[in-house]
Design a protein around this motif. Structure first.
Motif, PDB file in Angstrom:
ATOM      1  N   PRO A 126      -2.661  -5.678   4.376  1.00  0.00           N
ATOM      2  CA  PRO A 126      -3.035  -6.955   3.760  1.00  0.00           C
ATOM      3  C   PRO A 126      -1.934  -7.443   2.830  1.00  0.00           C
ATOM      4  O   PRO A 126      -1.168  -6.648   2.269  1.00  0.00           O
ATOM      5  CB  PRO A 126      -4.315  -6.603   2.983  1.00  0.00           C
ATOM      6  CG  PRO A 126      -4.857  -5.388   3.660  1.00  0.00           C
ATOM      7  CD  PRO A 126      -3.652  -4.616   4.137  1.00  0.00           C
ATOM      8  N   GLY A 127      -1.840  -8.745   2.656  1.00  0.00           N
ATOM      9  CA  GLY A 127      -0.723  -9.336   1.930  1.00  0.00           C
ATOM     10  C   GLY A 127      -0.578  -8.879   0.504  1.00  0.00           C
ATOM     11  O   GLY A 127       0.533  -8.894  -0.047  1.00  0.00           O
ATOM     12  N   ASP A 128      -1.672  -8.438  -0.133  1.00  0.00           N
ATOM     13  CA  ASP A 128      -1.584  -8.053  -1.536  1.00  0.00           C
ATOM     14  C   ASP A 128      -1.461  -6.540  -1.719  1.00  0.00           C
ATOM     15  O   ASP A 128      -1.596  -6.034  -2.830  1.00  0.00           O
ATOM     16  CB  ASP A 128      -2.802  -8.562  -2.318  1.00  0.00           C
ATOM     17  CG  ASP A 128      -4.120  -8.176  -1.681  1.00  0.00           C
ATOM     18  OD1 ASP A 128      -4.101  -7.648  -0.562  1.00  0.00           O
ATOM     19  OD2 ASP A 128      -5.167  -8.408  -2.313  1.00  0.00           O
ATOM     20  N   VAL A 129      -1.212  -5.792  -0.640  1.00  0.00           N
ATOM     21  CA  VAL A 129      -0.994  -4.356  -0.730  1.00  0.00           C
ATOM     22  C   VAL A 129       0.503  -4.089  -0.657  1.00  0.00           C
ATOM     23  O   VAL A 129       1.209  -4.657   0.177  1.00  0.00           O
ATOM     24  CB  VAL A 129      -1.726  -3.609   0.401  1.00  0.00           C
ATOM     25  CG1 VAL A 129      -1.385  -2.125   0.377  1.00  0.00           C
ATOM     26  CG2 VAL A 129      -3.231  -3.813   0.282  1.00  0.00           C
ATOM     27  N   TYR A 130       0.989  -3.214  -1.546  1.00  0.00           N
ATOM     28  CA  TYR A 130       2.422  -2.912  -1.596  1.00  0.00           C
ATOM     29  C   TYR A 130       2.917  -2.463  -0.223  1.00  0.00           C
ATOM     30  O   TYR A 130       2.388  -1.515   0.360  1.00  0.00           O
ATOM     31  CB  TYR A 130       2.695  -1.819  -2.628  1.00  0.00           C
ATOM     32  CG  TYR A 130       4.125  -1.328  -2.612  1.00  0.00           C
ATOM     33  CD1 TYR A 130       5.160  -2.147  -3.077  1.00  0.00           C
ATOM     34  CD2 TYR A 130       4.448  -0.067  -2.126  1.00  0.00           C
ATOM     35  CE1 TYR A 130       6.475  -1.710  -3.049  1.00  0.00           C
ATOM     36  CE2 TYR A 130       5.758   0.385  -2.098  1.00  0.00           C
ATOM     37  CZ  TYR A 130       6.762  -0.445  -2.558  1.00  0.00           C
ATOM     38  OH  TYR A 130       8.064  -0.008  -2.520  1.00  0.00           O
ATOM     39  N   PRO A 131       3.938  -3.128   0.327  1.00  0.00           N
ATOM     40  CA  PRO A 131       4.403  -2.830   1.689  1.00  0.00           C
ATOM     41  C   PRO A 131       5.340  -1.626   1.737  1.00  0.00           C
ATOM     42  O   PRO A 131       6.553  -1.770   1.918  1.00  0.00           O
ATOM     43  CB  PRO A 131       5.120  -4.124   2.089  1.00  0.00           C
ATOM     44  CG  PRO A 131       5.661  -4.652   0.794  1.00  0.00           C
ATOM     45  CD  PRO A 131       4.641  -4.282  -0.265  1.00  0.00           C
ATOM     46  N   ASP A 132       4.811  -0.433   1.571  1.00  0.00           N
ATOM     47  CA  ASP A 132       5.663   0.752   1.595  1.00  0.00           C
ATOM     48  C   ASP A 132       6.326   0.882   2.967  1.00  0.00           C
ATOM     49  O   ASP A 132       5.666   0.739   4.006  1.00  0.00           O
ATOM     50  CB  ASP A 132       4.835   1.998   1.295  1.00  0.00           C
ATOM     51  CG  ASP A 132       5.710   3.212   1.059  1.00  0.00           C
ATOM     52  OD1 ASP A 132       6.146   3.416  -0.083  1.00  0.00           O
ATOM     53  OD2 ASP A 132       5.992   3.945   2.024  1.00  0.00           O
ATOM     54  N   PRO A 133       7.622   1.173   3.022  1.00  0.00           N
ATOM     55  CA  PRO A 133       8.329   1.234   4.318  1.00  0.00           C
ATOM     56  C   PRO A 133       7.877   2.379   5.211  1.00  0.00           C
ATOM     57  O   PRO A 133       8.218   2.400   6.399  1.00  0.00           O
ATOM     58  CB  PRO A 133       9.796   1.387   3.904  1.00  0.00           C
ATOM     59  CG  PRO A 133       9.760   1.917   2.506  1.00  0.00           C
ATOM     60  CD  PRO A 133       8.547   1.329   1.879  1.00  0.00           C
ATOM     61  N   SER A 134       7.130   3.325   4.665  1.00  0.00           N
ATOM     62  CA  SER A 134       6.638   4.429   5.500  1.00  0.00           C
ATOM     63  C   SER A 134       5.463   4.021   6.369  1.00  0.00           C
ATOM     64  O   SER A 134       5.057   4.776   7.262  1.00  0.00           O
ATOM     65  CB  SER A 134       6.223   5.612   4.617  1.00  0.00           C
ATOM     66  OG  SER A 134       5.097   5.268   3.804  1.00  0.00           O
TER      67      SER A 134
END
Length: 277
Positions: A126-134
């Motif tokens: 979801p757009g407001d969740v930190y986009p961790d590269p893992s």
């Protein structure tokens, strides 16, 4: 395998710890009359954190969880809902994938927050969740999800894609994503080893080392298949002599060859490459 079938909402004022294993995961499934109706829920009513490890969770919405090495799936088009009044739901080494793809992320959450690491999330985060590269969003390649088999095919992008700091899979390789680890060959051979056609194919899932004074013999008719990030390093001897009738293949585990394997390295004791005689 333990199966918990939920036919009505469960309210838990205490704690939940559903601790499956790689060999025997816990299957939590909701029975719903229609994919258009609300899911059955496990509802938690305390400030405690609830831990699910190596579970298969079908058609459920829950709250306040630590979700580790779980496969969470649904046959509804609106994805999977996590509902919480407060706190954080932590998701690690897990797969969230719906049989019917959602319009956006397969994770929906109401209240609280969600932290996701080293997981396969259909539709992305979801757009407001930190986009961790893992975090990835790729078809996990289940064996037969329509019939409830959520184990991984040998070319799944989830193999070896879990948190490297997590406990390793039972075969000693880096943790896979999801409830079912894929079993393969990794580590260092300690004795002379023979791979024969009767037990072919052999899946290499991580770095496999043939040390000095150890011989690996690959007999005719054997397929050696490499998953993502797999590497074969030979300081010792590898004998692979096929015949006209029975060849030997060192190939990617993906039949479509869209997942490459890392390398096949022959090295001397000093670390250099052997020179031709």
């Amino acid at each position: 395998e333990v199966i918990i079938e939920i036919t009505a909402p469960i309210v838990v004022p205490g704690s939940i710890n559903a601790m499956g294993t790689a060999e025997a995961p816990v299957r939590i499934t909701g029975i719903i009359p229609s994919i258009l109706l609300s899911f059955v829920a496990i509802e938690t009513q305390s400030t405690l954190q609830y831990t699910l490890v190596r579970n298969i969770i079908l058609d459920n919405q829950g709250a306040g969880l630590s979700i580790v090495n779980c496969t969470v799936t649904s046959d509804a088009p609106d994805g999977i809902t996590l509902t919480s009044t407060s706190g954080t739901t932590y998701i690690t080494n897990s797969i969230f994938w719906s049989i019917i793809p959602p319009a956006a992320s397969t994770i929906n959450y109401v209240g609280g927050s969600v932290s996701v690491y080293y997981s396969d999330i259909q539709g992305g985060l979801p757009g407001d969740v930190y986009p961790d590269p893992s975090v990835i969003s790729a078809d996990p390649r289940f064996v037969d999800p329509l019939n409830g088999d959520y184990s991984l095919l040998p070319y799944s992008p989830c193999i070896g894609a879990g948190d490297p700091a997590s406990p390793p899979d039972p075969d000693g390789s880096i943790a896979d994503m999801g409830a079912f680890p894929f079993y393969g060959i990794t580590g260092t051979l300690t004795v002379d080893t023979v791979w024969d056609a009767a037990n072919s194919p052999y899946y290499v899932v991580d770095t496999l080392t043939v040390p000095l004074d150890v011989k690996l013999t690959v007999e005719p008719g054997v397929d050696v298949m490499f998953t993502r990030k797999a590497l074969l390093v030979a300081y010792g001897e590898i004998s692979a002599i096929g015949t006209d009738a029975q060849g030997i293949q060192f190939i990617s585990a993906d039949p479509n060859a869209d997942v490459a394997w890392s390398d096949f390295v022959a090295a001397t004791a000093s670390g250099g490459f052997p020179q031709p005689e």
